[in-house]
Design an enzyme around this catalytic site. Sequence first.
Site, PDB file in Angstrom:
ATOM      1  N   ASP A  88      29.008  21.853  38.635  1.00 29.16           N
ATOM      2  CA  ASP A  88      29.961  20.895  38.078  1.00 29.16           C
ATOM      3  C   ASP A  88      29.523  19.513  38.571  1.00 29.16           C
ATOM      4  OD1 ASP A  88      32.086  19.741  36.888  1.00 29.16           O
ATOM      5  OD2 ASP A  88      33.621  20.661  38.132  1.00 29.16           O
ATOM      6  N   ASP A 123      31.436  13.820  33.084  1.00 30.82           N
ATOM      7  CA  ASP A 123      32.427  13.435  32.079  1.00 30.82           C
ATOM      8  C   ASP A 123      33.549  12.662  32.750  1.00 30.82           C
ATOM      9  OD1 ASP A 123      32.940  15.829  33.442  1.00 30.82           O
ATOM     10  OD2 ASP A 123      34.446  16.446  31.997  1.00 30.82           O
ATOM     11  N   CYS A 275      47.474  47.676  46.269  1.00 31.94           N
ATOM     12  CA  CYS A 275      46.077  47.559  45.849  1.00 31.94           C
ATOM     13  C   CYS A 275      45.273  48.650  46.539  1.00 31.94           C
ATOM     14  CB  CYS A 275      45.553  46.177  46.246  1.00 31.94           C
ATOM     15  SG  CYS A 275      43.816  45.927  45.886  1.00 31.94           S
ATOM     16  N   CYS A 277      41.740  48.406  46.721  1.00 29.18           N
ATOM     17  CA  CYS A 277      40.376  47.902  46.906  1.00 29.18           C
ATOM     18  C   CYS A 277      39.891  48.279  48.307  1.00 29.18           C
ATOM     19  CB  CYS A 277      40.335  46.385  46.670  1.00 29.18           C
ATOM     20  SG  CYS A 277      40.855  45.390  48.080  1.00 29.18           S
ATOM     21  N   CYS A 280      42.077  46.878  51.162  1.00 27.55           N
ATOM     22  CA  CYS A 280      43.470  47.306  51.318  1.00 27.55           C
ATOM     23  C   CYS A 280      43.622  48.804  51.545  1.00 27.55           C
ATOM     24  CB  CYS A 280      44.267  46.909  50.079  1.00 27.55           C
ATOM     25  SG  CYS A 280      44.188  45.154  49.747  1.00 27.55           S
TER      26      CYS A 280
HETATM   27 ZN   LIG Z   1      43.048  44.836  47.822  1.00 27.55          ZN
END
Ligand SMILES: [Zn+2]
Length: 520
Positions: A88, A123, A275, A277, A280
């Site tokens: 950016d 920009d 969660c 994942c 977790c």
């Molecule tokens: Zn998680």
Amino acid sequence: MVEFEIRSRDLLARIGRLKTKSGTVETPAFLPVINMAKQSVTPKELWEEFGCRILITNAYIIKKQQAEKVARLGIHSFLNFPGVIMTDSGAYQILAYGDIDITPREIIRFQEEIDTDIATILDLPTGWAVSKKHAEHTVIETINRAKELEKLKSRNDILWVGPIQGGRYLDLVAESARRMSQLPFDIHALGSPTPVMEQYLFDLLVDMIFAAKMNAPFNRPFHLFGAGHPFMFALAVALGCDLFDSAAYNIFAQDDRYLTTYGTIHLKELEYLPCSCPVCYRRDPREFREMPKNEREVELTRHNLHVCFAEIKRIKQAIIEGRLWEHLMIRAHGHPSLLQAMKRLKDYSEIIEKHSPLVKRSGLFFFSSIDLARPEVIRHNMRLKERYSPPEKAKVLILFPSFGPRRTGKSKRYKKILADTCKTLRIDKNQIHVCFYVPPFGVVPKELSDVYPLSQFEITRPLDVETMEYVAQRIMEYVKTNRYERRIMLVESGTWQEEIAKICMKYFREDKRLLEFLTV
Ligand SMILES: [Zn+2]
């Protein structure tokens, strides 16, 4: 010309392959924003642990802090990331801090020097609470800077992003998109929507994205700057955003905030971790809270990243299955502002229809009147109006209620009712044309019952008022457009059919001959 190959589509979303000098990336892609000063998960970990193949970092900040080192090493070695790197230009810093001490020419040269893969011109972002006059100035200034790019750049292997400005002034967004797309950019981006997203003005975001997309070439990838929260990724993708960046995973973790696909929860409010994942799994919130701050931030960042990347996979699978609308509906019910955005799609239903694929793999689910904006409903009624005429011999129209015309057409009950009706009305079977009235589609001629998806759908009952109103309107439209000697609607009393008949009756009060009602 950018090499961008589309593999699969649904709504305005697409799964594509974008070729860059550092490899090909699959889109839609979430680009984590990298700020080396505040990074708790390194780019290398993103590559190895999360399968991240593209990220974004800010060329302006890098130039301010370590220009020489990055120029010497190249951005890939500096970040230690073998994938695709987008930069950016510092436009966001202009928005946040006013002016910045760099010229458009310097930032173009610097991005070439550090060997970025996807670069952005400097920009002038429109921002949010600004006058139309100022917004106009940002659009014109951005276009002027964009025109300079061809003269200033010295390499041809970098993809250049042309940001579209205009802010909340949709006519300016459209104008900006039209003029930017005449220039040889590889990718377009919607500039400065961050305040819109921070204030959860997702319906306005829908307007802004459409104003930009409809006036920019569809074959160029489209980037959304600062997409923010994973709960709106599906919306962005459905509107045709192929790339979007977000720093939320990192910023939120610094503040003990835990991302989910339906919102953000502060760690101190969590009694359970919703969660599974790798972060977790087998942990509870207490363990998080007891960690030293640094460690907790790293672990929360990792969880937040898992949520973001998993959502992208779900979205891509939904595109493949042709179920992105259903996925959007689930996400839209996570927050009123998202449902509001979903309702706004009605204004663009014909554009969405035009770009949506014709046949999908699966049947459709209709939950409420919001689904009346689905491309399949719009498409059926457009075709009925524009391309269909009833068989020439047909003198009497019989409208038969159905929730699945193919099944209904084969049932014994249907055959008996039809035979009885012919007897009662003393009409010959050869003279009648059977059409079904089918929520949410409206009128479906019997000979089209097998056409997808007119018999391949499920709808929630009882029907809501708006859906019944919609079906009644389609019936009225049909009987007014097509010539029959008589038009008879069969209605079972005490059911949804009666409700729809009542709406029709109300509208036909002035001309009762247009439609007769027969209780069966
Ligand atoms: Zn998680």
